[in-house]
Design an enzyme around this catalytic site. Structure first.
Site, short mmCIF file in Angstrom:
data_model
loop_
_atom_site.label_atom_id
_atom_site.label_comp_id
_atom_site.label_asym_id
_atom_site.label_seq_id
_atom_site.Cartn_x
_atom_site.Cartn_y
_atom_site.Cartn_z
N ASP A 523 15.60 44.79 -19.33
CA ASP A 523 15.73 44.10 -20.62
C ASP A 523 16.18 44.99 -21.77
OD1 ASP A 523 14.73 42.24 -18.89
OD2 ASP A 523 13.19 41.47 -20.21
N GLU A 756 0.50 42.73 -17.08
CA GLU A 756 1.95 42.92 -16.89
C GLU A 756 2.34 44.39 -17.08
OE1 GLU A 756 6.19 41.19 -18.69
OE2 GLU A 756 4.31 40.79 -19.74
#
Length: 789
Positions: A523, A756
């Site tokens: 990302d 995460e």
């Protein structure tokens, strides 16, 4: 209309045979999921399951129009009742997750609510079953945590049945006056025949119901709340209306209790009048027999966990609990989805439109998911990491999941990287991420799994039957893997021989500090400031080496040298493992680091400006300003991308450059921390910087488990091979492994959650909760199981 084919030839965008655009034309070879190994007993044994990962608890079959079951409950928030149904990352549920799940016929989950603990168990039984897929039971344990003064406040559960095919569901006769065992609902379906749902409990329960006729199951919690609100306005009571619409295909049952309660709900199918053993079947699925069955499955889960990971003598009990939660949540997060992806396809070259997409063919996907509350859908590069764990537990599940993904390939060898299939999946994703772009790829991590399976055969980890199934799978998969590689090797290629770059970066935006590379999976990890065709991405180059070397291994292992393949994999792998060429393209001697190359300047920053929109509206926004002229150069950002040549073991064990990598990894001023390796060096100009007004740093410092796992894997490798740096690698390996395990266990003890990613300074869990996608790799770190190259 014309387009560039994977071979570089000009081909029509329309496929001649079907007159469909090529981008939505399936790959023309037999589907992997049609293999006989996935039919018959295998298919039936996996028919029912907890395949609705986006729900706190949901059951469905692996068929497009299934009978589905689910659980909702009410909580009070700011003095108002709020319904829990879909897993939410933002709500104040303390923690939830599967403590045990075997991926097939058993799971046990705990949900810690404000003043209540719910335990939901699921188990299947073939004993006495006549319906396809067998019978199954749900046990719901409710434990109120209220004090004596509050104990009379009711707990309101809402169990529902819904037929996605809009087949009528019949209401049981005793729903409002429950006996010890009562039929909640019944019906008939083509797949399972006549079916019934029974409820049994020794506790005092108050029940109400409502029935709806609608295909819209996604908004069911809203319909229920509307019904409750209307009834509360009429009677002042928070209870369902005890009414139903004609030909209802959904029934919701409100089950209210003020005490600790155990509720058993049994599903039986294949019911025929001449087989009147219903009472015995229900008895075997409820009460004490159900308790015995659940205990039997619990013991079997623990035994298999010990067999697969061999940790009982190595780790303390607290760490083992986390390991079991990792595999349990990974398997409990497997879902079944059906629908059509939206694929970007501009209708006009002159103007953008919201309708610039085509629908992919209708497809099903059986897959694990990264996170039930945040990402309850399939992600291509995540899935390779998921299967590194799952194949060690159940190789048959891995083969079918990988087959499902490869069956999504189009005629050009492209696979959409994010799968948003069906209304429930669509409801859990921001609109801007729905449409998939056929120019964009995703790391081919599935090849990590396939390499593992081949190495497993070579080291005799599989019995003969499983070995034959893997070989049969690879035999059919080869042509698709070949096409997949070909797509990468043409669509993502760079200007220089042996160079690649991730396509899809926005080269005109002024809203991002550094244009994202979503297709890379990393990302906002910093790349060249001004994207263009001169870019060279070192991570993609290494992924392509992995892919070429894997394809060469498969080709040799399977004896595929006599068939027509599109690439000379041996030569490509040799080119991409050329250490001298790699260093010429990507190595920075000053920093001792591997870096991207591109059109770059460090002189960029976000500044507030007044922006006039087309409608004349004036707003104050953050926009990017460039203060220095970009030039072609190595991009000076050290982080995960820098370690890809190390991860893929391209660096010779006796090279001084290996020593440099070990120094970078272990430097506390660069990426080392007491909790794991940071995604971006503290010395980077973009370390922990926002990428836009609303894009918080993501891969700009936080600690991610998948990359730590890959780096740890190579530390383990270099510590075991001959070379001057093996003892140094061993020391770093042991400390990093210890740091990762200790931090994940500490966070789990405090929050009940595997996260995460983890904070780069404090080690606290961040991002998506219950991220037992690749964060579950902590279990392989515990067991020291790493991919072989």
């Amino acid at each position: 209309m014309t387009g560039l084919s994977p071979s570089g030839d000009i081909k029509p965008l329309l496929d001649d045979e079907s007159q469909r655009p090529r981008v939505i034309t399936p790959f023309p070879s037999p589907k992997l999921t049609d293999l006989s190994m996935f039919q018959g007993e295998h298919k039936e044994s996996l028919y029912w399951g907890t395949y609705r990962p986006q729900m706190y608890f949901g059951v469905r079959a692996r068929t497009p129009k299934s009978l589905v079951a689910g659980l909702m409950w009410l909580v009070m928030k700011d003095g108002k009742p709020v319904m829990r149904h879909f897993c939410e990352n933002s709500n104040d549920l303390k923690s939830f997750g599967w403590k045990e799940h075997n991926g097939r016929d058993f799971g046990r989950q705990e949900l810690f609510e404000q003043n209540m603990v719910l335990e939901t168990s699921f188990v299947k039984s073939e004993e006495g079953s006549l319906g396809y897929g067998g019978d199954w039971s749900i046990r719901i344990n409710v434990q109120n945590m209220l004090n004596d003064d509050e104990v009379k406040r009711s707990t309101h559960l809402f169990f529902y049945l819904a037929d996605e095919g809009c087949n009528g569901v019949n209401l049981g006769k005793d729903v409002l006056r429950l006996k010890e065992s009562s039929v909640l609902a019944s019906g008939s379906r083509q797949d399972v025949g006549n079916w019934q749902m029974h409820l049994k409990s020794q506790n005092h329960l108050e029940t109400h119901y409502c029935g709806f006729k609608t295909p819209d199951i996604v908004n069911l919690s809203g319909l229920v709340q509307q019904n409750l609100t209307a009834q509360e306005e009429k009677s002042g009571l928070l209870q369902l209306s005890d009414s139903s619409e004609d030909s209802s295909n959904i029934y919701v049952f409100q089950i209210s209790t003020t005490n600790q309660s155990t509720i058993d709900i049994a599903f039986v199918s294949g019911i025929k009048e001449e087989t009147s053993n219903m009472e015995n079947r229900i008895m075997s699925l409820t009460g004490l027999p159900l308790s015995s069955l659940l205990e039997e499955k619990h013991i079997a889960f623990n035994a298999k966990f010990n067999e697969c990971f061999n940790l009982s003598d190595k780790l303390d009990p607290e760490t083992l609990v986390v390991g079991k939660a990792a595999i349990g949540n990974m398997l409990g997060g497997i879902g079944y989805f059906y629908g059509q992806s939206k694929i970007h396809f501009p209708k006009s070259p002159l103007a953008k439109s919201e309708d610039d997409f085509l629908l992919y063919w209708p497809a099903e996907l059986y897959t694990a998911v990264p996170s039930r509350p945040r990402f309850p859908r399939g992600f291509l590069w995540d899935e390779g990491f998921h299967q590194l764990l799952i194949w060690r537990w159940d190789v048959h599940i891995t083969l079918e999941i990988v087959g499902n993904w490869l069956d999504l390939m189009n005629i050009d060898g492209w696979i959409p990287r994010e799968q948003v299939l069906g209304a429930e999946a669509l409801s859990k994703i921001p609109k801007q991420y729905v449409v998939q772009f056929p120019s964009n790829g995703n790391p081919p991590t599935l090849l990590l799994v396939i390499r593992d399976l081949i190495n497993g055969i070579r080291t005799e980890k599989f019995n003969e039957a499983d070995r034959d199934k893997i070989l049969s799978f690879l035999d059919r998969a080869f042509v698709r893997l070949d096409a997949w590689f070909k797509w990468f090797n043409t669509s993502q290629i760079g200007k220089e021989k042996g160079s690649y770059y991730w396509h899809g970066r926005d080269n005109i935006t002024n809203r991002e500090l550094n244009p994202q590379s979503l297709s890379s999976g990393l990302d906002d990890y910093p790349r060249a400031s001004h994207p263009n065709e001169d870019e060279r991405h070192v991570d993609l180059r290494c992924w392509m080496y992995l892919a070429a070397d894997s394809m060469n291994s498969i080709q040799e292992f399977m004896g595929k040298n006599d068939i027509l393949v599109t690439e000379d994999y041996s030569s490509i792998a040799k080119l991409l493992s050329d250490f001298t060429l790699l260093n010429q393209m990507h190595y920075d001697k000053d920093h001792g680091a591997y870096l991207d190359f591109g059109n770059h300047t460090e002189e960029v920053r976000l500044v507030w400006k007044e922006v006039i929109h087309e409608d004349g509206h004036l707003s104050r926004e953050l926009v990017r300003e460039t203060y220095g002229k970009p030039e072609l150069r190595l991009v000076p950002h050290i982080g995960y991308v820098s370690f890809f040549p190390f991860m893929f073991r391209i660096i010779p064990a006796d090279s001084s450059i290996l020593d440099k990598q070990l120094d970078l990894i272990s430097n506390g001023n660069i990426v080392w921390s007491d909790y794991g390796l940071l995604s971006l060096a503290k010395t980077s100009s973009l370390y922990m910087k926002y990428n836009s007004e609303h894009q918080a740093p993501y891969w700009r410092g936080a600690i991610w488990m998948n990359m730590n796992y890959m780096i740890l894997s190579s530390l383990h490798h270099y510590s075991t091979v001959d070379g001057p740096y093996n003892s140094k690698a061993r020391t770093i390996y042991e400390e990093l492994r210890s740091n990762l395990i200790r931090n994940v266990v500490r966070n789990y003890d405090q929050t009940g959650i595997i996260w995460e990613h983890y904070d780069q300074t404090k080690g606290t869990g961040e991002g998506a909760r219950v991220f037992t996608g690749w964060s579950a790799l902590i279990l392989l770190i515990m067991s020291e199981e790493y991919p072989l190259f």
